[in-house]
Write a protein that holds these residues in place. Structure first.
Motif, PDB file in Angstrom:
ATOM      1  N   GLY A 266    -101.475 -67.908 -95.744  1.00 12.27           N
ATOM      2  CA  GLY A 266    -103.014 -67.745 -95.802  1.00 12.27           C
ATOM      3  C   GLY A 266    -103.708 -69.684 -96.703  1.00 12.27           C
ATOM      4  O   GLY A 266    -104.993 -70.049 -97.211  1.00 12.27           O
TER       5      GLY A 266
ATOM      6  N   ILE B  92    -104.632 -71.099 -94.696  1.00 16.11           N
ATOM      7  CA  ILE B  92    -106.204 -72.041 -94.224  1.00 16.11           C
ATOM      8  C   ILE B  92    -107.311 -72.114 -95.704  1.00 16.11           C
ATOM      9  O   ILE B  92    -108.326 -71.844 -94.959  1.00 16.11           O
ATOM     10  CB  ILE B  92    -106.670 -70.087 -93.272  1.00 16.11           C
ATOM     11  N   ASP B  93    -106.810 -71.407 -95.876  1.00 16.54           N
ATOM     12  CA  ASP B  93    -107.830 -71.900 -97.578  1.00 16.54           C
ATOM     13  C   ASP B  93    -108.130 -73.289 -97.409  1.00 16.54           C
ATOM     14  O   ASP B  93    -108.891 -74.045 -97.716  1.00 16.54           O
ATOM     15  CB  ASP B  93    -106.649 -71.551 -98.868  1.00 16.54           C
TER      16      ASP B  93
ATOM     17  N   PHE C 152    -107.427 -75.567 -94.858  1.00 18.42           N
ATOM     18  CA  PHE C 152    -108.293 -76.026 -93.871  1.00 18.42           C
ATOM     19  C   PHE C 152    -109.654 -75.656 -94.161  1.00 18.42           C
ATOM     20  O   PHE C 152    -110.523 -76.769 -93.578  1.00 18.42           O
ATOM     21  CB  PHE C 152    -108.002 -74.841 -92.494  1.00 18.42           C
TER      22      PHE C 152
ATOM     23  N   PRO D 173    -103.682 -79.115 -90.705  1.00 13.72           N
ATOM     24  CA  PRO D 173    -103.084 -77.963 -91.353  1.00 13.72           C
ATOM     25  C   PRO D 173    -102.125 -78.403 -90.421  1.00 13.72           C
ATOM     26  O   PRO D 173    -100.756 -77.499 -90.721  1.00 13.72           O
ATOM     27  CB  PRO D 173    -103.592 -76.791 -90.553  1.00 13.72           C
TER      28      PRO D 173
ATOM     29  N   CYS E  41     -98.237 -77.824 -92.391  1.00 12.08           N
ATOM     30  CA  CYS E  41     -97.294 -75.882 -92.341  1.00 12.08           C
ATOM     31  C   CYS E  41     -95.998 -76.797 -93.163  1.00 12.08           C
ATOM     32  O   CYS E  41     -94.981 -75.975 -92.956  1.00 12.08           O
ATOM     33  CB  CYS E  41     -97.948 -75.583 -90.865  1.00 12.08           C
TER      34      CYS E  41
ATOM     35  N   PHE F 160    -104.492 -70.541 -85.868  1.00  8.25           N
ATOM     36  CA  PHE F 160    -104.961 -68.991 -86.617  1.00  8.25           C
ATOM     37  C   PHE F 160    -106.376 -69.490 -86.257  1.00  8.25           C
ATOM     38  O   PHE F 160    -106.972 -68.598 -86.664  1.00  8.25           O
ATOM     39  CB  PHE F 160    -104.531 -69.541 -87.963  1.00  8.25           C
ATOM     40  N   VAL F 161    -106.785 -70.177 -85.493  1.00  5.05           N
ATOM     41  CA  VAL F 161    -108.250 -70.187 -85.266  1.00  5.05           C
ATOM     42  C   VAL F 161    -108.420 -69.417 -84.073  1.00  5.05           C
ATOM     43  O   VAL F 161    -108.126 -69.668 -82.218  1.00  5.05           O
ATOM     44  CB  VAL F 161    -108.802 -71.746 -84.653  1.00  5.05           C
TER      45      VAL F 161
ATOM     46  N   TYR G  90    -113.486 -73.719 -84.325  1.00 10.92           N
ATOM     47  CA  TYR G  90    -112.767 -74.149 -86.508  1.00 10.92           C
ATOM     48  C   TYR G  90    -113.823 -74.082 -86.959  1.00 10.92           C
ATOM     49  O   TYR G  90    -113.749 -72.927 -88.141  1.00 10.92           O
ATOM     50  CB  TYR G  90    -112.319 -74.760 -85.635  1.00 10.92           C
TER      51      TYR G  90
ATOM     52  N   LEU H 182    -114.896 -70.105 -87.979  1.00 17.24           N
ATOM     53  CA  LEU H 182    -113.212 -69.685 -89.398  1.00 17.24           C
ATOM     54  C   LEU H 182    -113.800 -70.597 -90.437  1.00 17.24           C
ATOM     55  O   LEU H 182    -114.049 -69.231 -91.741  1.00 17.24           O
ATOM     56  CB  LEU H 182    -112.068 -70.135 -89.064  1.00 17.24           C
TER      57      LEU H 182
ATOM     58  N   ARG I  56    -115.380 -68.450 -94.271  1.00 14.42           N
ATOM     59  CA  ARG I  56    -114.354 -67.993 -95.447  1.00 14.42           C
ATOM     60  C   ARG I  56    -114.940 -69.172 -96.419  1.00 14.42           C
ATOM     61  O   ARG I  56    -115.086 -68.709 -97.482  1.00 14.42           O
ATOM     62  CB  ARG I  56    -113.313 -68.724 -94.845  1.00 14.42           C
TER      63      ARG I  56
END
Length: 368
Positions: free
Chosen positions: A94, A97-98, A100, A112, A116, A213-214, A219, A222, A226
């Motif tokens: 998470g 993703i935050d 990103f 990302p 990662c 994660f997309v 993107y 997403l 968020r």
């Protein structure tokens, strides 16, 4: 083990070298029973599987951590007769993703994959390695390691078209001696032939191309979900300040972008600058995108580099950009300056600049 051919062959090569290998699959997408229930009756799984249970969508896109990838990784582990462990890192991921979403909402272009590697693949996986008494963490990245006079050195992979050293620049220098990169000394066709020769089912599997994660392939959707502030409409303007049109949110743009601008101007225009404070996207010509120098922050160095001492080398401003001649100077406060021999196209704030001395990764930072 991501379920792809590179990490699968990496495991095979490690076995050939005499290592005691444990396969680890990182689960960090949406929960899926196919990704959680990985232990068939024939599997030689000696370690427990975390994250069992939980229903969710099974129609994941092609990526590196989907339900089908988990199944491929498990089959490879069975074929190689190694223990296999699926570790649930959804909560930790998470943070990626935050990051990103935050970067796009700020008008920056995130990477990302670099984060990662920094935070999870060569962060959390070392915690797991320590917990089970493992000496090394190995991956299928196309990069190399060698022993040098001042310690372990990170190098470009032999296959220039697949080289992934760029995304590894941020790894803690102290971890390099505990990393193994078995496929970095090979070209991709040789890796595929090797996989076929030992009967691995992933020998012809396509490479992952998308952000894992997309899942929708969009993107910007997403980011807007968020970080709604990145979805506020604003003005498209020229570099002289002329209003050219409207946009649906800065999250849909990145510096250097040419397509999908939402306006037809009769000549090629690019995103030159994003101004999240005024919610404006600035368009201009290719020449207006060229930059002769940059500064970067939050730098990580894999060599001893004195502050203030210019260093002649190469600087790479994007994963798929060719390295360019530059003079790089380490600055106070974990920053650097790169002055290019020739102006560079599309230097994007938020992307990484990675510095090389020949094939060796010297370090890098995040473009301001």
């Amino acid at each position: 083990m991501s379920g792809g051919v590179d990490s699968s062959v990496a495991a095979h090569l490690l076995l050939e070298q005499g290592h005691d290998v444990v396969g680890v699959f990182m689960r960090h997408g949406e929960k899926s029973p196919a990704a959680c229930d990985l232990e068939p009756a024939s599997a030689k799984t000696l370690l427990p599987i975390i994250g069992q249970g939980g229903a969710g969508r099974l129609d994941h896109k092609q990526g590196c951590c989907t339900a089908s990838d988990a199944e491929d990784a498990r089959r490879v582990a069975d074929r190689l007769a190694i223990p296999f462990y699926a570790i649930d890192l959804q909560a930790e991921f998470g943070r990626i993703i935050d990051y990103f979403a935050d970067e796009y909402a700020r008008g920056r272009t995130p990477n990302p994959c670099v984060q990662c590697n920094n935070w999870i693949k060569f962060g959390k996986l070392f915690d797991y390695a320590d917990a089970v008494g493992a000496q090394y963490v190995a991956t299928g990245h196309y990069a190399r390691l060698r022993a040098g006079e001042d310690g372990a050195e990170l190098l470009r992979g032999v296959d220039a078209g697949k080289d992934q050293s760029y995304v590894l620049f941020g790894i803690d220098r102290g971890l390099l001696p505990r990393m193994l990169l078995p496929v970095g000394g090979f070209e991709k066709p040789a890796i595929r032939r090797m996989a076929a020769a030992v009967g691995l089912n992933v020998a012809t599997k396509k490479d992952s191309q998308e952000i894992c994660f997309v899942t929708s392939g969009r993107y910007d959707a997403l980011v807007k979900h968020r970080r709604p502030e990145g979805a506020e409409a604003g003005e498209l303007v020229s570099t002289s300040g002329e209003v050219l049109g409207r946009h649906a949110g800065v999250a849909g743009f990145t510096v250097g972008q040419r397509k999908g601008l939402g306006v037809a101007l009769g000549e090629r225009q690019f995103v030159v600058r994003i101004e999240p404070q005024s919610n404006r996207v600035v368009l201009g010509s290719r020449d207006e995108l060229m930059r002769s120098e940059l500064t970067a922050a939050r730098c990580n160095w894999l060599v001893d580099t004195p502050i203030g001492e210019p260093l002649k080398g190469l600087a790479q401003i994007r994963y798929n950009a060719p390295p360019a001649g530059a003079v790089v100077t380490r600055l106070e406060g974990d920053r650097l300056q790169a002055v290019f021999d020739q102006p560079q196209f599309g230097v994007a704030p938020g992307q990484a600049v990675v510095c090389y001395g020949g094939d060796r990764v010297l370090g890098g930072g995040w473009i301001e």
